[in-house]
Design an enzyme around this catalytic site. Structure first.
Site, mmCIF file in Angstrom:
data_model
loop_
_atom_site.group_PDB
_atom_site.id
_atom_site.type_symbol
_atom_site.label_atom_id
_atom_site.label_comp_id
_atom_site.label_asym_id
_atom_site.label_seq_id
_atom_site.Cartn_x
_atom_site.Cartn_y
_atom_site.Cartn_z
ATOM 1 N N HIS A 255 -8.271 30.908 -4.388
ATOM 2 C CA HIS A 255 -8.571 29.858 -3.348
ATOM 3 C C HIS A 255 -8.381 28.501 -4.160
ATOM 4 O O HIS A 255 -8.250 27.180 -3.705
ATOM 5 C CB HIS A 255 -9.839 29.753 -2.763
ATOM 6 C CG HIS A 255 -10.053 30.891 -1.741
ATOM 7 N ND1 HIS A 255 -9.889 30.446 -0.417
ATOM 8 C CD2 HIS A 255 -10.286 32.056 -1.957
ATOM 9 C CE1 HIS A 255 -9.994 31.717 0.218
ATOM 10 N NE2 HIS A 255 -10.107 32.791 -0.608
ATOM 11 N N ASP B 222 -6.626 20.097 -5.991
ATOM 12 C CA ASP B 222 -7.163 21.032 -5.115
ATOM 13 C C ASP B 222 -6.471 22.128 -4.572
ATOM 14 O O ASP B 222 -5.243 22.081 -4.505
ATOM 15 C CB ASP B 222 -7.317 20.237 -3.832
ATOM 16 C CG ASP B 222 -9.021 20.422 -3.185
ATOM 17 O OD1 ASP B 222 -9.243 21.764 -3.368
ATOM 18 O OD2 ASP B 222 -9.378 19.368 -2.740
HETATM 19 C C1 GDG Z 1 -12.079 25.859 -1.897
HETATM 20 C C2 GDG Z 1 -10.952 25.137 -2.617
HETATM 21 C C3 GDG Z 1 -9.522 25.357 -0.603
HETATM 22 C C4 GDG Z 1 -18.005 19.267 3.520
HETATM 23 N N1 GDG Z 1 -18.989 18.431 3.800
HETATM 24 C C5 GDG Z 1 -19.497 18.980 5.023
HETATM 25 C C6 GDG Z 1 -18.908 20.071 5.412
HETATM 26 N N2 GDG Z 1 -17.776 20.227 4.410
HETATM 27 C C7 GDG Z 1 -16.708 21.188 4.591
HETATM 28 C C8 GDG Z 1 -15.554 20.753 5.040
HETATM 29 C C9 GDG Z 1 -14.636 21.861 4.501
HETATM 30 C C10 GDG Z 1 -15.291 22.471 3.429
HETATM 31 O O1 GDG Z 1 -16.618 21.997 3.474
HETATM 32 C C11 GDG Z 1 -14.486 21.951 2.073
HETATM 33 O O2 GDG Z 1 -13.418 22.805 2.006
HETATM 34 P P1 GDG Z 1 -12.362 22.289 1.051
HETATM 35 O O3 GDG Z 1 -11.005 23.013 1.321
HETATM 36 O O4 GDG Z 1 -11.895 20.878 1.135
HETATM 37 O O5 GDG Z 1 -12.845 22.518 -0.384
HETATM 38 P P2 GDG Z 1 -13.624 23.470 -1.461
HETATM 39 O O6 GDG Z 1 -15.044 23.793 -0.879
HETATM 40 O O7 GDG Z 1 -13.425 22.954 -2.696
HETATM 41 O O8 GDG Z 1 -13.104 25.016 -1.213
HETATM 42 C C12 GDG Z 1 -9.979 24.420 -1.663
HETATM 43 C C13 GDG Z 1 -10.714 26.164 0.001
HETATM 44 O O9 GDG Z 1 -11.452 26.617 -1.027
HETATM 45 C C14 GDG Z 1 -10.214 27.201 1.193
HETATM 46 O O10 GDG Z 1 -9.128 28.075 0.382
HETATM 47 O O11 GDG Z 1 -9.001 24.564 0.569
HETATM 48 O O12 GDG Z 1 -8.906 23.736 -2.403
HETATM 49 O O13 GDG Z 1 -11.632 24.272 -3.664
HETATM 50 O O14 GDG Z 1 -14.420 22.622 5.739
HETATM 51 O O15 GDG Z 1 -15.453 20.372 6.270
HETATM 52 N N3 GDG Z 1 -19.174 20.766 6.109
HETATM 53 C C15 GDG Z 1 -20.388 20.395 7.048
HETATM 54 N N4 GDG Z 1 -20.902 19.286 6.726
HETATM 55 C C16 GDG Z 1 -20.574 18.404 5.993
HETATM 56 O O16 GDG Z 1 -21.193 17.551 5.380
HETATM 57 N N5 GDG Z 1 -20.525 21.155 8.070
#
Ligand code: GDG
Length: 472
Positions: A157, A364
């Site tokens: 990821h 990322d």
């Molecule tokens: C890893 C990789 C890759 C955030 N604040 C709140 C909230 N979130 C949710 C977002 C989003 C998720 O968290 C974060 O996803 P990301 O993809 O931006 O990042 P990572 O957590 O670092 O995930 C990344 C991912 O795995 C999947 O393969 O994309 O690159 O680092 O969905 O919305 N959700 C809620 N409240 C918040 O305040 N409900």
């Protein structure tokens, strides 16, 4: 149909439409597991005095889950240690934050062996096994060593770092070679895959043929498979009470000002300090915009047991305080910095009320927030996504304003451009991105991976393979 066994550090079964903090990955995997009558195996998140290997079986959201508890030492050395203090910073190109310690490596090997030993009795010969993320890289080899000949897949990821950084890991050869026990390895982008290929050809003497890596008589398919959003589920928030209320609340409190929004786990890879500095640069260089905009940064804390995460929290408190101290007036606060999470439906409303979405990570793997921001916009009056070129998402979402997160000036210019972008251009850019978010969604992603895991070969590599196998 074969059963799917998903294995990840944490288990988070979820139902589509469920209003929780669990993201698209949980929903997509849960859907695939329900269809195949599979099992999701991993750590419960709980601590036990002494590891016993005892498995707790549950049915959550229609998915069979099997979880184990870990000892305090496991959590310290494997999770907070090797996973989050060694691999996470290293894989995000932060050698300065990468801690190398033998205890961590030992804990990582021990917990991966514990995963292999405890999951082994649950496996049947036809099962497709799909392991997730950097926490569990050696697990595939662990299963092979225990005699399993199942199809084994691994999805990364995060980014794959350049070989020149990877070699700073004392056991890098052994660790990376263990990955070639899998039949399929999935990456979000060609860049991460190519970086992996560079390492295995330079340091392991692996051979590449088409999409396959060959080493010691084994062959592994290297698949580019960008994760998508559960777009249907996320977009179904439109019109719900929670989404409308959050949108309205933000618009009312903005009193005609434009909202610039960021939503990120509080993590140094997300480029939050740089983003705050870029916003400060904007307020400094564009006095005409002062009092006409504000930045809302939602950043729920994560990994609070790790010192570098405590540091970034302190840095952001100080940066946001500094900007507000310098620019605020009696009825305008330039930065609203919120250290708590919101329900997904509320997030939808918050994104929709915001004219600019700022997604500016320094590195990322993908970044799903960028896709969520696009999915939440009104196609008739969409906001503008400002996106880092170092996020995997920039490959598919190339109609965003693509910026260099290391340059405050570049980011400030892009924010100013986003704030004044004509409607037609906003609509055009948004339509192109929405198409990709909807078509290449999380189901598309899991189906693409599972198809490869099932052994379906890519069209173009069939003749090559036939040739290779006809050699004496
Ligand atoms: C890893 C990789 C890759 C955030 N604040 C709140 C909230 N979130 C949710 C977002 C989003 C998720 O968290 C974060 O996803 P990301 O993809 O931006 O990042 P990572 O957590 O670092 O995930 C990344 C991912 O795995 C999947 O393969 O994309 O690159 O680092 O969905 O919305 N959700 C809620 N409240 C918040 O305040 N409900």
């Amino acid at each position: 149909m074969s059963r799917l066994i998903a294995i990840s550090n944490r288990v988070q079964a979820a139902q589509a439409g469920e209003n929780s903090n669990r993201g698209g990955l949980a929903v997509a995997l849960s859907a695939a597991l329900r269809t195949s009558n599979g099992i999701w195996f991993g750590w419960s998140g709980e601590q036990t005095d002494e590891f016993s290997g005892q498995i707790t079986f549950r049915r959550e959201a229609g998915v069979a889950t099997a979880t184990i508890d870990l000892e305090a030492q496991d959590i310290d050395e494997y999770y907070n240690g090797f996973a989050n203090r060694t691999l996470w910073p290293l894989f995000h190109y932060r050698l300065d934050l990468t801690e190398i310690a033998r205890d961590f490596a030992g804990g990582y090997a021990r917990v991966n062996a514990r995963f292999a030993n405890t999951v082994a009795p649950l496996l049947e010969p036809d099962d497709l096994i799909w392991v997730h993320d950097y926490h569990l890289m050696p697990l595939g080899k662990g299963l092979r060593d225990r005699g399993f000949a199942n199809r084994l897949g691994f999805f990364l990821h995060t980014p794959w770092p350049p070989a020149s950084l990877m070699v700073s890991l004392p056991n890098h050869r052994e660790l990376v070679a263990s990955l070639l026990s899998y039949d399929v390895i999935g990456f979000h982008t060609a860049e991460w895959r190519d970086s992996f290929i560079d390492y295995i050809t330079t340091h392991l003497n692996a051979r590449i043929e088409g999409e396959f890596a060959h080493l010691d008589g084994r062959m592994t398919r290297l698949l580019i498979c960008p994760i998508g959003l559960d777009a249907t589920e996320f977009m179904s928030a439109q019109g719900t009470e929670a989404a409308l209320q959050a949108e309205q609340r933000l618009i009312t409190s903005a009193v005609g000002r434009q909202v610039i929004v960021g939503v990120d786990r509080l993590d140094y890879s997300k480029g939050l300090q740089e983003r705050f500095l870029a916003y400060e640069q904007l307020l400094n260089t564009r006095p005409d915009l002062r009092e006409k905009v504000f930045m809302l940064q939602i950043a729920p804390p994560s990994r609070g047991d790790v010192a570098s995460y405590q540091q970034i929290r302190a840095d952001l408190n100080s940066l946001s305080g500094g900007i507000n101290g310098e620019f605020a007036s009696i009825d305008w606060v330039p930065v609203r910095y919120v250290n708590k999470g919101y329900a997904r439906e509320e997030l939808f409303g918050i994104y929709r009320a915001s004219r600019v979405g700022l997604v500016t990570p320094l590195r990322d793997g993908m970044n799903l927030v960028a896709k969520e921001y696009v999915a939440a916009q009104d196609p008739q009056d969409p906001g503008v996504l400002v996106l880092s070129r170092f996020a995997g998402a920039s490959v598919q979402l190339n109609a965003a304003l693509i910026i260099n997160p290391h340059s405050s000036e570049d980011m400030a210019d892009a924010i100013a451009r986003a704030l004044t972008m004509p409607l037609e251009e906003r609509k055009e850019r948004h339509a192109a991105m929405l198409k990709s978010v909807i078509e290449e969604d999380v189901r598309w992603w899991s189906e693409k991976f599972i198809e490869a895991l099932s052994g379906e070969e890519p069209q173009e590599s069939r003749p090559k393979l036939a040739l290779a196998s006809s050699k004496p």
